[in-house]
Design an enzyme around this catalytic site. Structure first.
Site, PDB file in Angstrom:
ATOM      1  N   CYS A   2       0.839  -1.200   0.000  1.00  0.00           N
ATOM      2  CA  CYS A   2       0.000   0.000   0.000  1.00  0.00           C
ATOM      3  C   CYS A   2       0.874   1.251   0.000  1.00  0.00           C
ATOM      4  CB  CYS A   2      -0.938   0.091   1.194  1.00  0.00           C
ATOM      5  SG  CYS A   2      -2.089  -1.261   1.310  1.00  0.00           S
ATOM      6  N   ARG A  27       4.007  -0.186  -4.848  1.00  0.00           N
ATOM      7  CA  ARG A  27       3.744  -0.709  -3.507  1.00  0.00           C
ATOM      8  C   ARG A  27       2.467  -1.546  -3.440  1.00  0.00           C
ATOM      9  NH1 ARG A  27       6.760   1.760   0.406  1.00  0.00           N
ATOM     10  NH2 ARG A  27       5.257   1.135   1.968  1.00  0.00           N
ATOM     11  N   TRP A  75      -2.428  -2.822  -1.647  1.00  0.00           N
ATOM     12  CA  TRP A  75      -2.025  -4.227  -1.745  1.00  0.00           C
ATOM     13  C   TRP A  75      -2.878  -4.939  -0.702  1.00  0.00           C
ATOM     14  CZ3 TRP A  75       0.186  -8.076   1.344  1.00  0.00           C
ATOM     15  CH2 TRP A  75       0.726  -9.172   0.659  1.00  0.00           C
ATOM     16  N   ASN A 101      -1.852   2.230   5.523  1.00  0.00           N
ATOM     17  CA  ASN A 101      -0.940   1.157   5.128  1.00  0.00           C
ATOM     18  C   ASN A 101      -0.547   0.420   6.397  1.00  0.00           C
ATOM     19  OD1 ASN A 101       1.139  -0.458   4.113  1.00  0.00           O
ATOM     20  ND2 ASN A 101       2.646   1.179   4.280  1.00  0.00           N
ATOM     21  N   GLY A 102      -0.795  -0.872   6.443  1.00  0.00           N
ATOM     22  CA  GLY A 102      -0.449  -1.649   7.636  1.00  0.00           C
ATOM     23  C   GLY A 102      -1.576  -2.616   7.954  1.00  0.00           C
ATOM     24  N   GLU A 487      18.532 -16.882  -7.142  1.00  0.00           N
ATOM     25  CA  GLU A 487      18.083 -15.564  -7.581  1.00  0.00           C
ATOM     26  C   GLU A 487      17.504 -15.627  -9.003  1.00  0.00           C
ATOM     27  OE1 GLU A 487      17.383 -12.875  -6.336  1.00  0.00           O
ATOM     28  OE2 GLU A 487      17.614 -11.301  -7.815  1.00  0.00           O
ATOM     29  N   LYS A 491      13.714 -14.524  -9.878  1.00  0.00           N
ATOM     30  CA  LYS A 491      13.394 -13.494 -10.880  1.00  0.00           C
ATOM     31  C   LYS A 491      12.393 -14.052 -11.888  1.00  0.00           C
ATOM     32  CE  LYS A 491      14.465 -10.532  -9.432  1.00  0.00           C
ATOM     33  NZ  LYS A 491      15.268 -10.329  -8.257  1.00  0.00           N
ATOM     34  N   GLU A 494       8.826 -14.658 -10.338  1.00  0.00           N
ATOM     35  CA  GLU A 494       8.039 -13.494  -9.910  1.00  0.00           C
ATOM     36  C   GLU A 494       7.531 -12.648 -11.075  1.00  0.00           C
ATOM     37  OE1 GLU A 494       9.801 -10.504  -7.299  1.00  0.00           O
ATOM     38  OE2 GLU A 494      11.754 -10.797  -8.218  1.00  0.00           O
ATOM     39  N   HIS A 510      20.180 -35.718  -5.269  1.00  0.00           N
ATOM     40  CA  HIS A 510      19.492 -36.133  -4.039  1.00  0.00           C
ATOM     41  C   HIS A 510      17.975 -35.975  -4.149  1.00  0.00           C
ATOM     42  CE1 HIS A 510      23.297 -36.769  -2.069  1.00  0.00           C
ATOM     43  NE2 HIS A 510      23.700 -35.596  -2.547  1.00  0.00           N
ATOM     44  N   LYS A 609       6.382  -3.919  -3.839  1.00  0.00           N
ATOM     45  CA  LYS A 609       7.815  -3.652  -3.735  1.00  0.00           C
ATOM     46  C   LYS A 609       8.320  -3.712  -2.297  1.00  0.00           C
ATOM     47  CE  LYS A 609      11.781  -2.283  -5.360  1.00  0.00           C
ATOM     48  NZ  LYS A 609      12.533  -3.323  -6.084  1.00  0.00           N
TER      49      LYS A 609
HETATM   50  O1  M6R Z   1      13.371  -4.126   0.521  1.00  0.00           O
HETATM   51  P1  M6R Z   1      13.965  -5.492   0.807  1.00  0.00           P
HETATM   52  O2  M6R Z   1      15.276  -5.688   0.160  1.00  0.00           O
HETATM   53  O3  M6R Z   1      13.990  -5.800   2.279  1.00  0.00           O
HETATM   54  O4  M6R Z   1      12.937  -6.509   0.140  1.00  0.00           O
HETATM   55  C1  M6R Z   1      13.115  -7.890   0.282  1.00  0.00           C
HETATM   56  C2  M6R Z   1      12.259  -8.663  -0.695  1.00  0.00           C
HETATM   57  O5  M6R Z   1      10.903  -8.361  -0.503  1.00  0.00           O
HETATM   58  C3  M6R Z   1      12.628  -8.373  -2.160  1.00  0.00           C
HETATM   59  O6  M6R Z   1      13.975  -8.603  -2.409  1.00  0.00           O
HETATM   60  C4  M6R Z   1      11.786  -9.248  -3.112  1.00  0.00           C
HETATM   61  O7  M6R Z   1      12.126 -10.597  -2.950  1.00  0.00           O
HETATM   62  C5  M6R Z   1      11.954  -8.802  -4.560  1.00  0.00           C
HETATM   63  N1  M6R Z   1      10.667  -8.700  -5.191  1.00  0.00           N
HETATM   64  C6  M6R Z   1      12.755  -9.737  -5.374  1.00  0.00           C
HETATM   65  O8  M6R Z   1      12.892  -9.322  -6.690  1.00  0.00           O
END
Ligand code: M6R
Length: 614
Positions: A2, A27, A75, A101-102, A487, A491, A494, A510, A609
């Site tokens: 949010c 957000r 969100w 937000n929260g 990673e 990527k 997501e 394994h 984000k």
């Molecule tokens: O702001 P932060 O680095 O603490 O955020 C952590 C994760 O939410 C963030 O890295 C998330 O996994 C990304 N969407 C990955 O691309």
């Protein structure tokens, strides 16, 4: 999670709110809404889905001459992403509105009490309870500031809120507890926002609110007070050195692609001024921990989420190799709830782009309670983690808007490598010649990435034609490249919604090797490093089972092209720095596949984000 934005000033409010929301949409984008005060009435618009849907509704009203209002991009946590659950939420009269937000954790109990008093609720959200609660407190005394304060003493949970009331139409009240909120100030106006990018077109002078603080904003005037006792606070105004264009796409199709291409500069900015090239001396003045403290540390705990956690996994290899201190790496949502064996001899390091991730923040708070010193590696100046930690290493990546983290990640790696060199310097575990060589290689990697990026993008956009319709992907690597396999998989899933998993290459046999058949693409990271032969053996095992191999390897390694047609060659760089280089094709692969599949690259479904809820 949010985004909220608010404005009180002499200009027309609606364009300011929409611009702010556009910059906060990363957000959350389940719904959007705004409200402004006009002619002693509150005028509210809400729409399900993206901001564009709200813009379509409010467009014709942009001319309305109101100078006070609030906006929200959601969100969803409590209640489906519908128009009825979109913020702003109102009380029974429609004369009081709240954006939030929260999470209000005791909303059920409060709601029951308010319903017993006759309040009628129209949404499924936790937020609506705030509007009714403040309405209830206004019955005691027709004073918005007092009513917000009284209401917040009854609330449990996290919030950043903005409140408007038709009874005092020139006043905007804001408050925060465990959710980010920053004020912007200018001669004729005051602003609130969940994050700095929303303020950049209007002001770069900001005030960071702390937990349990509230602000009362008028046209260019403001006061800040403690929620608990109403005492006034004098808080410093900080000048932000980001500018508005840094949060624009600059001709790129997506923020993610722009941010991928910004990585060489982001790495250089992070390293710049922190290594003396002639001597390799590393200087981290904001680290906030003296040599004696660093000498006394016998353990490091790295705490992070998502991509930042992958950066932590790589830092473990570096620190243990070069400094010889045991390093534990935890996902913050696990760290915060388990028995922690940290004490005053432990250095806890939070790694976070935003500096607001709820689990990471809770993790460092617990570690600090147990006596640990806390350091934050963070990209956002003034964010909560940076203010609560004993010291900070800022990554200077600039604003990262794409939900998928790219330049923040490589900048974190640069900062963590610098930290490794710094610890090696203070604890004398790296000799000066080696330290200088490592430091200069870190500076050089930015240039290597800059050179390779255009070629890699061209090759990858052709390569993905054979892969973009795959249902699953595996990514494998060993050593420093195992976290890059994780990673790469993150990527891809997501932003393209393709199921993907990352594995340590030696772990395949394994269990996961059972997944391999002629349909399964496997991306293997095979640089000519100290575990090269081991990784090649694992690649042979995949080939023997007819897996569809995509290899990232070292230029000149002809053996790789005997294993598959799909090899992306990368320059031979110092082994320690391979993760910074090998993450680039992984990012581009995910980007090109998602783009080819027509996915919303910058705003993938269900994500936000900055994850400020548990
Ligand atoms: O702001 P932060 O680095 O603490 O955020 C952590 C994760 O939410 C963030 O890295 C998330 O996994 C990304 N969407 C990955 O691309």
């Amino acid at each position: 999670m949010c985004g909220i934005v608010g404005y009180v000033g002499t200009r027309r409010v609606v364009p300011i709110l929409l611009e702010g929301l556009r910059r906060l949409e990363y957000r959350g984008y389940d719904s959007a809404g705004l409200v402004y005060s006009f002619d002693n009435r509150l005028v509210r618009y809400r729409a399900k889905g993206k901001l564009a849907n709200l813009e379509a509704v409010v467009d014709e009203y942009i001319g309305v001459a109101s100078g006070i209002g609030l906006g929200h991009t959601r969100w969803a946590t409590h209640g489906a992403p519908t128009e009825g659950n979109a913020h702003p939420h109102t009380d029974c009269t429609g004369e009081l509105v709240v954006v939030h937000n929260g999470i209000i954790e005791n909303y059920n109990a409060l709601k029951k009490e308010l319903m017993a008093k006759g309040h009628v609720f129209t949404s499924e959200t936790d937020t609506e309870v705030l509007a009714h609660l403040i309405e209830d407190c206004l019955k005691e005394k027709r004073d918005l500031v007092a009513a917000v304060r009284a209401a917040l003493t009854l609330v449990e949970g996290s919030y950043a809120i903005g409140v408007l009331w038709a009874g005092e139409p020139e006043l905007l009240v804001a408050a925060r507890n465990h959710s980010p909120l920053v004020m912007g100030v200018a001669a004729d106006a005051c602003y609130i926002a969940s994050d700095i990018p929303a303020l950049l077109p209007f002001t770069r002078e900001v005030i960071f609110l702390n937990d349990r603080e509230m602000a009362v904003l008028g046209r260019g005037t403001y006061t800040i007070q403690q929620i608990d006792d109403g005492s006034e606070l004098a808080k410093p105004v900080s000048l932000i050195d980001w500018n508005a264009s840094m949060a624009e796409k600059a001709g790129f199709r997506h923020f993610m692609l722009k941010e991928i291409f910004e990585q060489p500069q982001a790495i250089l900015n992070t390293v710049s001024g922190r290594i003396v090239p002639d001597t390799g001396f590393v200087d981290l003045p904001e680290i906030g921990l003296d040599y004696a403290t660093l000498d006394a540390i016998d353990r490091i705990a790295l705490v992070a989420c998502g991509t930042s956690w992958h950066a932590a996994l790589i830092a473990k290899y570096w620190i243990e190799k070069w400094v010889g201190i045991p390093v534990e790496v935890d996902i913050a949502s696990e760290f915060r709830y388990r028995r922690l064996l940290v004490d005053e001899r432990t250095l806890t390091i939070a790694i976070s782009q935003s500096g607001e991730t709820a689990d990471t923040l809770a993790g460092i708070r617990r570690a600090a309670q147990l006596g640990s010193r806390v350091l934050t590696v963070c990209n956002v100046v003034g964010s909560t983690m940076t203010r609560e930690a004993d010291g900070v290493i800022y990554t200077h990546a600039g604003p990262e808007i794409g939900v998928a983290s790219t330049k923040a990640f490589t900048s974190q790696l640069a900062a963590l490598f610098l930290l490794t060199l710094y610890l090696g310097q203070t604890r004398k575990t790296i000799d000066p010649i080696t330290r200088k060589k490592l430091g200069l290689s870190l500076i050089d990697i930015a240039e290597v990435i800059a050179t390779e990026l255009p070629r890699l993008q061209t090759e990858i956009s052709a390569l993905i034609e054979g892969y973009y319709e795959a249902k699953d992907f595996l990514f494998v690597g060993r050593g420093l490249n195992f976290p890059i396999a994780l990673e790469g998989a993150l990527k891809l899933k997501e932003i393209s919604y393709i199921h993907a998993e990352g594995y340590a290459a030696g772990e395949l046999k394994h269990g996961p090797i059972a997944l391999i058949d002629r349909e399964m693409p496997v991306v293997a990271l095979v640089p000519r490093d100290s575990v090269y032969l081991k990784t090649v053996s694992n690649v042979e095992e995949i080939k023997a089972r007819q897996g569809r191999l995509v290899l990232f390897g070292t230029s000149g390694d002809e053996h790789l092209s005997t294993l598959t047609d799909d090899v992306l060659y990368l320059p031979d760089v110092m082994e320690d720095l391979n993760p910074l280089l090998y993450t680039i094709p992984a990012q581009l692969l995910a980007y090109e596949i998602a783009n080819r599949r027509g996915c919303d690259v910058d705003q993938p479904r269900n994500l936000a984000k900055s994850v400020t809820v548990e």
